[in-house]
Design a protein around this motif. Structure first.
Motif, PDB file in Angstrom:
ATOM      1  N   GLY A  11       0.824  -1.200   0.000  1.00 15.48           N
ATOM      2  CA  GLY A  11       0.000   0.000   0.000  1.00 15.48           C
ATOM      3  C   GLY A  11       0.859   1.251   0.000  1.00 15.48           C
ATOM      4  O   GLY A  11       1.772   1.388   0.811  1.00 15.48           O
ATOM      5  N   VAL A  12       0.597   2.142  -0.934  1.00 17.37           N
ATOM      6  CA  VAL A  12       1.292   3.426  -0.997  1.00 17.37           C
ATOM      7  C   VAL A  12       0.244   4.515  -1.147  1.00 17.37           C
ATOM      8  O   VAL A  12      -0.923   4.240  -1.396  1.00 17.37           O
ATOM      9  CB  VAL A  12       2.310   3.477  -2.158  1.00 17.37           C
ATOM     10  CG1 VAL A  12       3.447   2.510  -1.918  1.00 17.37           C
ATOM     11  CG2 VAL A  12       1.649   3.189  -3.490  1.00 17.37           C
ATOM     12  N   HIS A  13       0.646   5.753  -1.022  1.00 16.39           N
ATOM     13  CA  HIS A  13      -0.304   6.864  -1.052  1.00 16.39           C
ATOM     14  C   HIS A  13      -1.131   6.928  -2.337  1.00 16.39           C
ATOM     15  O   HIS A  13      -2.297   7.279  -2.311  1.00 16.39           O
ATOM     16  CB  HIS A  13       0.430   8.186  -0.835  1.00 16.39           C
ATOM     17  CG  HIS A  13       1.056   8.280   0.511  1.00 16.39           C
ATOM     18  ND1 HIS A  13       0.332   8.327   1.680  1.00 16.39           N
ATOM     19  CD2 HIS A  13       2.354   8.291   0.883  1.00 16.39           C
ATOM     20  CE1 HIS A  13       1.140   8.384   2.706  1.00 16.39           C
ATOM     21  NE2 HIS A  13       2.381   8.357   2.257  1.00 16.39           N
ATOM     22  N   ALA A  14      -0.546   6.575  -3.464  1.00 19.31           N
ATOM     23  CA  ALA A  14      -1.252   6.720  -4.741  1.00 19.31           C
ATOM     24  C   ALA A  14      -1.883   5.421  -5.222  1.00 19.31           C
ATOM     25  O   ALA A  14      -2.318   5.338  -6.354  1.00 19.31           O
ATOM     26  CB  ALA A  14      -0.286   7.245  -5.800  1.00 19.31           C
ATOM     27  N   GLY A  15      -1.931   4.402  -4.394  1.00 16.80           N
ATOM     28  CA  GLY A  15      -2.503   3.127  -4.831  1.00 16.80           C
ATOM     29  C   GLY A  15      -1.731   1.979  -4.219  1.00 16.80           C
ATOM     30  O   GLY A  15      -1.413   1.999  -3.046  1.00 16.80           O
ATOM     31  N   PHE A  16      -1.399   0.969  -5.036  1.00 19.15           N
ATOM     32  CA  PHE A  16      -0.633  -0.164  -4.520  1.00 19.15           C
ATOM     33  C   PHE A  16       0.307  -0.684  -5.591  1.00 19.15           C
ATOM     34  O   PHE A  16       0.132  -0.432  -6.773  1.00 19.15           O
ATOM     35  CB  PHE A  16      -1.551  -1.274  -4.004  1.00 19.15           C
ATOM     36  CG  PHE A  16      -2.379  -1.932  -5.065  1.00 19.15           C
ATOM     37  CD1 PHE A  16      -1.899  -3.041  -5.730  1.00 19.15           C
ATOM     38  CD2 PHE A  16      -3.636  -1.454  -5.392  1.00 19.15           C
ATOM     39  CE1 PHE A  16      -2.648  -3.657  -6.717  1.00 19.15           C
ATOM     40  CE2 PHE A  16      -4.404  -2.063  -6.377  1.00 19.15           C
ATOM     41  CZ  PHE A  16      -3.907  -3.170  -7.027  1.00 19.15           C
ATOM     42  N   THR A  17       1.331  -1.401  -5.141  1.00 14.81           N
ATOM     43  CA  THR A  17       2.331  -2.001  -6.010  1.00 14.81           C
ATOM     44  C   THR A  17       2.295  -3.511  -5.802  1.00 14.81           C
ATOM     45  O   THR A  17       2.291  -3.976  -4.666  1.00 14.81           O
ATOM     46  CB  THR A  17       3.735  -1.476  -5.655  1.00 14.81           C
ATOM     47  OG1 THR A  17       3.742  -0.061  -5.759  1.00 14.81           O
ATOM     48  CG2 THR A  17       4.792  -2.055  -6.571  1.00 14.81           C
ATOM     49  N   VAL A  18       2.278  -4.271  -6.896  1.00 12.22           N
ATOM     50  CA  VAL A  18       2.286  -5.736  -6.825  1.00 12.22           C
ATOM     51  C   VAL A  18       3.689  -6.236  -7.155  1.00 12.22           C
ATOM     52  O   VAL A  18       4.302  -5.789  -8.122  1.00 12.22           O
ATOM     53  CB  VAL A  18       1.266  -6.348  -7.809  1.00 12.22           C
ATOM     54  CG1 VAL A  18       1.402  -7.861  -7.857  1.00 12.22           C
ATOM     55  CG2 VAL A  18      -0.142  -5.942  -7.437  1.00 12.22           C
ATOM     56  N   GLU A  19       4.186  -7.159  -6.332  1.00 15.10           N
ATOM     57  CA  GLU A  19       5.470  -7.812  -6.589  1.00 15.10           C
ATOM     58  C   GLU A  19       5.302  -9.313  -6.410  1.00 15.10           C
ATOM     59  O   GLU A  19       4.433  -9.760  -5.654  1.00 15.10           O
ATOM     60  CB  GLU A  19       6.548  -7.313  -5.619  1.00 15.10           C
ATOM     61  CG  GLU A  19       6.932  -5.878  -5.821  1.00 15.10           C
ATOM     62  CD  GLU A  19       8.040  -5.437  -4.872  1.00 15.10           C
ATOM     63  OE1 GLU A  19       8.372  -6.180  -3.915  1.00 15.10           O
ATOM     64  OE2 GLU A  19       8.565  -4.340  -5.088  1.00 15.10           O
ATOM     65  N   TRP A  20       6.135 -10.066  -7.108  1.00 17.21           N
ATOM     66  CA  TRP A  20       6.139 -11.524  -6.986  1.00 17.21           C
ATOM     67  C   TRP A  20       7.460 -11.962  -6.406  1.00 17.21           C
ATOM     68  O   TRP A  20       8.512 -11.438  -6.767  1.00 17.21           O
ATOM     69  CB  TRP A  20       5.925 -12.175  -8.358  1.00 17.21           C
ATOM     70  CG  TRP A  20       4.521 -12.043  -8.828  1.00 17.21           C
ATOM     71  CD1 TRP A  20       3.989 -11.001  -9.533  1.00 17.21           C
ATOM     72  CD2 TRP A  20       3.461 -12.957  -8.602  1.00 17.21           C
ATOM     73  NE1 TRP A  20       2.657 -11.221  -9.762  1.00 17.21           N
ATOM     74  CE2 TRP A  20       2.305 -12.416  -9.202  1.00 17.21           C
ATOM     75  CE3 TRP A  20       3.365 -14.184  -7.952  1.00 17.21           C
ATOM     76  CZ2 TRP A  20       1.076 -13.070  -9.164  1.00 17.21           C
ATOM     77  CZ3 TRP A  20       2.134 -14.829  -7.929  1.00 17.21           C
ATOM     78  CH2 TRP A  20       1.019 -14.272  -8.530  1.00 17.21           C
ATOM     79  N   HIS A  21       7.437 -12.936  -5.501  1.00 16.30           N
ATOM     80  CA  HIS A  21       8.623 -13.473  -4.858  1.00 16.30           C
ATOM     81  C   HIS A  21       8.617 -14.986  -5.062  1.00 16.30           C
ATOM     82  O   HIS A  21       7.587 -15.631  -4.936  1.00 16.30           O
ATOM     83  CB  HIS A  21       8.598 -13.175  -3.355  1.00 16.30           C
ATOM     84  CG  HIS A  21       8.396 -11.732  -3.033  1.00 16.30           C
ATOM     85  ND1 HIS A  21       9.426 -10.892  -2.685  1.00 16.30           N
ATOM     86  CD2 HIS A  21       7.282 -10.968  -3.028  1.00 16.30           C
ATOM     87  CE1 HIS A  21       8.955  -9.681  -2.462  1.00 16.30           C
ATOM     88  NE2 HIS A  21       7.652  -9.701  -2.665  1.00 16.30           N
ATOM     89  N   GLY A  22       9.774 -15.535  -5.342  1.00 19.53           N
ATOM     90  CA  GLY A  22       9.868 -16.973  -5.516  1.00 19.53           C
ATOM     91  C   GLY A  22      10.584 -17.325  -6.789  1.00 19.53           C
ATOM     92  O   GLY A  22      11.221 -16.494  -7.396  1.00 19.53           O
TER      93      GLY A  22
END
Length: 96
Positions: A11-22
């Motif tokens: 969650g960030v001020h302007a929306g959200f960022t998706v990341e993948w791990h693995g």
């Protein structure tokens, strides 16, 4: 071949960022990392989902972690409404 992945939404001020791990070769390791990633170590809001699947296909959401607590997929306070049981895994997820 199916592997375990962790999908995070930050969650960030302007929306959200998706990341993948693995990928992770077993569910136990993926769960441990997801819990760590979601621990509230600062003011950052993050949800970490354990997903089973292969790159370029639909993966099944298995578990969700929010503030270090485990929830069934889509049942944490992060989501306003329950997301679908599956999520598209990118063809080239960024491994972390």
């Amino acid at each position: 071949m199916s592997d375990y992945w962790i999908r995070t939404e930050l969650g960030v001020h302007a929306g959200f960022t998706v990341e993948w791990h693995g990928p992770y070769d077993n569910q136990q390791r993926a769960v441990s990392v997801a819990k760590e990633l979601s621990d509230p170590w600062d003011a950052t809001e993050i949800v970490a989902e354990v997903v089973l699947g292969a790159p370029g296909s639909e993966g099944t959401r298995l578990a969700e972690f929010y503030r270090g607590t485990k929830y069934l997929p889509g049942e944490s306070p992060w989501y306003d409404c329950r997301p679908p049981a599956t999520v598209d895994i990118p063809l080239s997820p960024k491994g972390k």
